[in-house]
Design a protein around this motif. Sequence first.
Motif, PDB file in Angstrom:
ATOM      1  N   MET A 134       7.463  47.143  -1.471  1.00  0.00           N
ATOM      2  CA  MET A 134       6.568  46.163  -2.055  1.00  0.00           C
ATOM      3  C   MET A 134       5.135  46.640  -1.908  1.00  0.00           C
ATOM      4  SD  MET A 134       6.065  42.187  -0.892  1.00  0.00           S
ATOM      5  CE  MET A 134       7.797  41.857  -1.059  1.00  0.00           C
ATOM      6  N   THR A 135       4.369  46.626  -2.985  1.00  0.00           N
ATOM      7  CA  THR A 135       2.967  47.041  -2.927  1.00  0.00           C
ATOM      8  C   THR A 135       2.079  45.836  -3.150  1.00  0.00           C
ATOM      9  OG1 THR A 135       2.909  47.545  -5.280  1.00  0.00           O
ATOM     10  CG2 THR A 135       3.544  49.327  -3.789  1.00  0.00           C
ATOM     11  N   ALA A 136       0.834  45.964  -2.705  1.00  0.00           N
ATOM     12  CA  ALA A 136      -0.109  44.858  -2.807  1.00  0.00           C
ATOM     13  C   ALA A 136      -1.445  45.345  -3.346  1.00  0.00           C
ATOM     14  CB  ALA A 136      -0.292  44.188  -1.452  1.00  0.00           C
ATOM     15  N   ALA A 137      -1.391  46.148  -4.407  1.00  0.00           N
ATOM     16  CA  ALA A 137      -2.616  46.698  -4.971  1.00  0.00           C
ATOM     17  C   ALA A 137      -3.442  45.640  -5.665  1.00  0.00           C
ATOM     18  CB  ALA A 137      -2.272  47.831  -5.945  1.00  0.00           C
ATOM     19  N   GLY A 138      -2.808  44.599  -6.200  1.00  0.00           N
ATOM     20  CA  GLY A 138      -3.527  43.563  -6.913  1.00  0.00           C
ATOM     21  C   GLY A 138      -3.922  42.427  -5.992  1.00  0.00           C
ATOM     22  N   SER A 139      -4.317  41.296  -6.585  1.00  0.00           N
ATOM     23  CA  SER A 139      -4.722  40.141  -5.806  1.00  0.00           C
ATOM     24  C   SER A 139      -3.500  39.417  -5.258  1.00  0.00           C
ATOM     25  CB  SER A 139      -5.516  39.185  -6.693  1.00  0.00           C
ATOM     26  OG  SER A 139      -4.702  38.684  -7.733  1.00  0.00           O
ATOM     27  N   ASP A 176      14.408  46.609 -12.940  1.00  0.00           N
ATOM     28  CA  ASP A 176      15.503  47.499 -12.545  1.00  0.00           C
ATOM     29  C   ASP A 176      16.455  46.690 -11.680  1.00  0.00           C
ATOM     30  OD1 ASP A 176      14.503  50.053 -13.653  1.00  0.00           O
ATOM     31  OD2 ASP A 176      12.876  49.718 -12.218  1.00  0.00           O
ATOM     32  N   ALA A 177      17.747  46.836 -11.939  1.00  0.00           N
ATOM     33  CA  ALA A 177      18.718  46.010 -11.221  1.00  0.00           C
ATOM     34  C   ALA A 177      19.964  46.808 -10.895  1.00  0.00           C
ATOM     35  CB  ALA A 177      19.089  44.781 -12.050  1.00  0.00           C
ATOM     36  N   GLN A 178      20.540  46.479  -9.770  1.00  0.00           N
ATOM     37  CA  GLN A 178      21.833  47.025  -9.361  1.00  0.00           C
ATOM     38  C   GLN A 178      22.725  45.844  -9.024  1.00  0.00           C
ATOM     39  OE1 GLN A 178      21.765  50.315  -6.599  1.00  0.00           O
ATOM     40  NE2 GLN A 178      23.741  49.752  -5.722  1.00  0.00           N
ATOM     41  N   VAL A 179      23.870  45.764  -9.661  1.00  0.00           N
ATOM     42  CA  VAL A 179      24.768  44.616  -9.531  1.00  0.00           C
ATOM     43  C   VAL A 179      26.118  45.086  -9.018  1.00  0.00           C
ATOM     44  CG1 VAL A 179      25.910  42.723 -10.762  1.00  0.00           C
ATOM     45  CG2 VAL A 179      23.591  43.410 -11.414  1.00  0.00           C
ATOM     46  N   SER A 180      26.627  44.406  -7.998  1.00  0.00           N
ATOM     47  CA  SER A 180      27.971  44.674  -7.502  1.00  0.00           C
ATOM     48  C   SER A 180      28.817  43.425  -7.735  1.00  0.00           C
ATOM     49  CB  SER A 180      27.933  45.059  -6.020  1.00  0.00           C
ATOM     50  OG  SER A 180      27.504  43.973  -5.235  1.00  0.00           O
ATOM     51  N   LEU A 181      29.908  43.284  -6.999  1.00  0.00           N
ATOM     52  CA  LEU A 181      30.771  42.126  -7.180  1.00  0.00           C
ATOM     53  C   LEU A 181      30.077  40.831  -6.788  1.00  0.00           C
ATOM     54  CD1 LEU A 181      33.636  40.927  -7.733  1.00  0.00           C
ATOM     55  CD2 LEU A 181      34.108  41.305  -5.300  1.00  0.00           C
ATOM     56  N   ILE A 188      20.546  43.521  -6.509  1.00  0.00           N
ATOM     57  CA  ILE A 188      19.270  44.058  -6.021  1.00  0.00           C
ATOM     58  C   ILE A 188      18.370  44.232  -7.235  1.00  0.00           C
ATOM     59  CG2 ILE A 188      18.116  45.938  -4.801  1.00  0.00           C
ATOM     60  CD1 ILE A 188      20.776  46.549  -3.438  1.00  0.00           C
ATOM     61  N   VAL A 189      17.247  43.540  -7.246  1.00  0.00           N
ATOM     62  CA  VAL A 189      16.374  43.512  -8.422  1.00  0.00           C
ATOM     63  C   VAL A 189      14.962  43.924  -8.020  1.00  0.00           C
ATOM     64  CG1 VAL A 189      15.418  42.090 -10.275  1.00  0.00           C
ATOM     65  CG2 VAL A 189      17.723  41.664  -9.448  1.00  0.00           C
ATOM     66  N   THR A 190      14.375  44.809  -8.820  1.00  0.00           N
ATOM     67  CA  THR A 190      12.970  45.180  -8.670  1.00  0.00           C
ATOM     68  C   THR A 190      12.245  44.819  -9.959  1.00  0.00           C
ATOM     69  OG1 THR A 190      13.450  47.006  -7.148  1.00  0.00           O
ATOM     70  CG2 THR A 190      11.327  47.049  -8.294  1.00  0.00           C
ATOM     71  N   THR A 191      11.208  43.976  -9.836  1.00  0.00           N
ATOM     72  CA  THR A 191      10.390  43.580 -10.984  1.00  0.00           C
ATOM     73  C   THR A 191       8.998  44.172 -10.827  1.00  0.00           C
ATOM     74  OG1 THR A 191       9.871  41.515  -9.826  1.00  0.00           O
ATOM     75  CG2 THR A 191      11.628  41.431 -11.455  1.00  0.00           C
ATOM     76  N   THR A 204      10.728  43.473  -4.856  1.00  0.00           N
ATOM     77  CA  THR A 204      12.158  43.795  -4.766  1.00  0.00           C
ATOM     78  C   THR A 204      12.866  42.686  -3.992  1.00  0.00           C
ATOM     79  OG1 THR A 204      11.757  46.188  -4.830  1.00  0.00           O
ATOM     80  CG2 THR A 204      13.857  45.442  -3.924  1.00  0.00           C
ATOM     81  N   GLN A 205      13.956  42.208  -4.562  1.00  0.00           N
ATOM     82  CA  GLN A 205      14.707  41.121  -3.930  1.00  0.00           C
ATOM     83  C   GLN A 205      16.190  41.469  -3.906  1.00  0.00           C
ATOM     84  OE1 GLN A 205      13.408  37.750  -6.398  1.00  0.00           O
ATOM     85  NE2 GLN A 205      12.370  36.932  -4.601  1.00  0.00           N
ATOM     86  N   VAL A 206      16.871  40.932  -2.903  1.00  0.00           N
ATOM     87  CA  VAL A 206      18.322  41.076  -2.768  1.00  0.00           C
ATOM     88  C   VAL A 206      18.928  39.674  -2.767  1.00  0.00           C
ATOM     89  CG1 VAL A 206      20.223  41.918  -1.353  1.00  0.00           C
ATOM     90  CG2 VAL A 206      18.071  43.199  -1.444  1.00  0.00           C
TER      91      VAL A 206
END
Length: 453
Positions: A1-6, A54-59, A63-66, A74-76
Motif C-alpha cells: 500500500m502506498t500513500a503518495a497522495g492525500s 488486479d484480482a486473484q480468485v480461488s474457491l 485478493i484484489v488490488t485497486t 490491496t485487500q484480501v
Amino acid sequence: MTAAGSPSAHLALADKADAVCRMGALMLSAGTGSFRVKAAMGRVAVALGVDRLDAQVSLNEIIVTTRHGDETVTQVVEVPVPTVNAARIAALLRISLRARPGLSTRDLQRQLDRIELRRPPYPRWAIVVGAALASLAFAFLNNGHLQECIAAGLGAACGKTVQLLLRRARLNHLAIVTVAAFVAAAVFVVTGWAIHAILPSTSQTVHDAAFTSAILFLVPGFPLLTAALDLTRFDFTAGTARLWYAGLVIFAAGIGAWLVAWLFGLTPTPLAPLDLPPAVLLGLRLLASFAGVYGFALTFDTPWRIALMTSAIGMLANTGRLLLIDAGGHPLICATAATMAVGLMAGWASQRFAVPRIIMSVPAVLIMVPGAAAYRALVGLVNGDVIAALTNATAVLSLVMALAAGLALARMLTDPAWTRPMPTWTKMPLTRAQRRLRPYARTTGTRAQPPTG
C-alpha cells in the motif's frame, strides 16, 4: 500500500475497493466461476472511477488490488465454501452490466444490500421437488424402468430434505453430503422392495445400477464445470481448488452410496437399453430431458423464466446426443457436440436477456453426467479391484473433459474476452447485454429496466 497522495484520496479509494470486493465476494459465494467474478468486479470498478484492478480468485478467497493515480489498495476477502444461488448470480450480473461512470460507492453498496437481503426464489419444498424430478428423469435417461424412476425420485426427495435440514445445523459439509447420499440410496432400495410388495409383477428389487440416480442431486455441477472452464483459461488457482472441492464432494457422496450397496449387497452393473418403440422413446427422452434440467434449475434457485429457457436448451442438446449415440456416434464426440450446442444457445440467450450463461449451461449439462460409471469406479477402488476402478474412472474423466471442452469451445466462439490470455478487467469488451441495458440505466445504476423480449 502506498500513500503518495492525500489521506482523503486514499480513503476514497479504500471505500471503492471495499465495494468492489463485496461485489466479488457475493458473486463467488453464489457459486460462479473465477472469470465471471473478476469481470463483474472490473465493470463496477470502472464505474466507480478505479484506473486498474488486479484480482486473484480461488474457491473461497479473493485478493484484489485497486489503483487510482498514485494510490494503491490491496485487500484480501475470505468467503464461506460457495453454495449455488443462480438468482443471486443473475442479479449481481445485471448490477455490473448496468454500472456506469459516476456510480457512487454508497449507491453500489445499497444495491448489494438489496441483493444480499433478498429471499430465495423458492421455498424448501420446491427445492426438494426439483431434486426428485431431476433424479427421476435421470433414472429414465439411464435406461431405468418405472420402478427405478419412482424409487430414484423418492430417494432424492428424502436425501435432499436431510441435506437441507443438516445445513441449518451448520455441520461439516462433507459429512452432510455423506449422510444425505446414504439416506437417498437407502430409501431407493426400500422403495423398490415396497413397490414389489404392492405390485408382485415387478422385479423383486430395483436394478442395482439405477440407485446412483437417487444421489444425482449431490453432484457438484457448478464447481466441476467452472473448474474445467477456469483451467481452460490457465487460471490454475481457481480451477485446481474447485476441482479438488468437487472431487471431495463426489467422494463423500460415493461413500454414502457405497455403504448402502455394502449393507444390501448391491452390484452396480450396467442397465440394458429400454425396449420401446422409437417414437415413444424419443418423446419420453424429450420429456425426461426437459423435466430433469428443470429440476436441476430449481435446486440451484434459478428464476423460473430462465429455468424454462434452460430446460428447452438441455432438452434439445441431450436428446440430440442420445440420438447420435444410438446411431453409432462416439460418446465423447457426441458429448462435446451436445455441450457445445448448449454453450452456443446459452450464449445467444445470455446476450439478449442479460442472463449469466453459466446458470443456463450447468443444469443443461448435468443431465449428461455419467453417474453410474463414477460410482462403479469408487466401488472398484474400495474393493481393491484396481482394473475396474481405473477403467471406470478413465471413462468418467474422459466424458467430463468432453463436456467441458464443448462449453469452452462455445465460449471462445461467442465471447471476445475469452480468447484473450490475460484480459485487463477494467477494460473488458462491451457486450451485447451491456448495450441493451445501459441506455435504460440511470446514472446511479438503480431501478433500470431492460427492454423486454
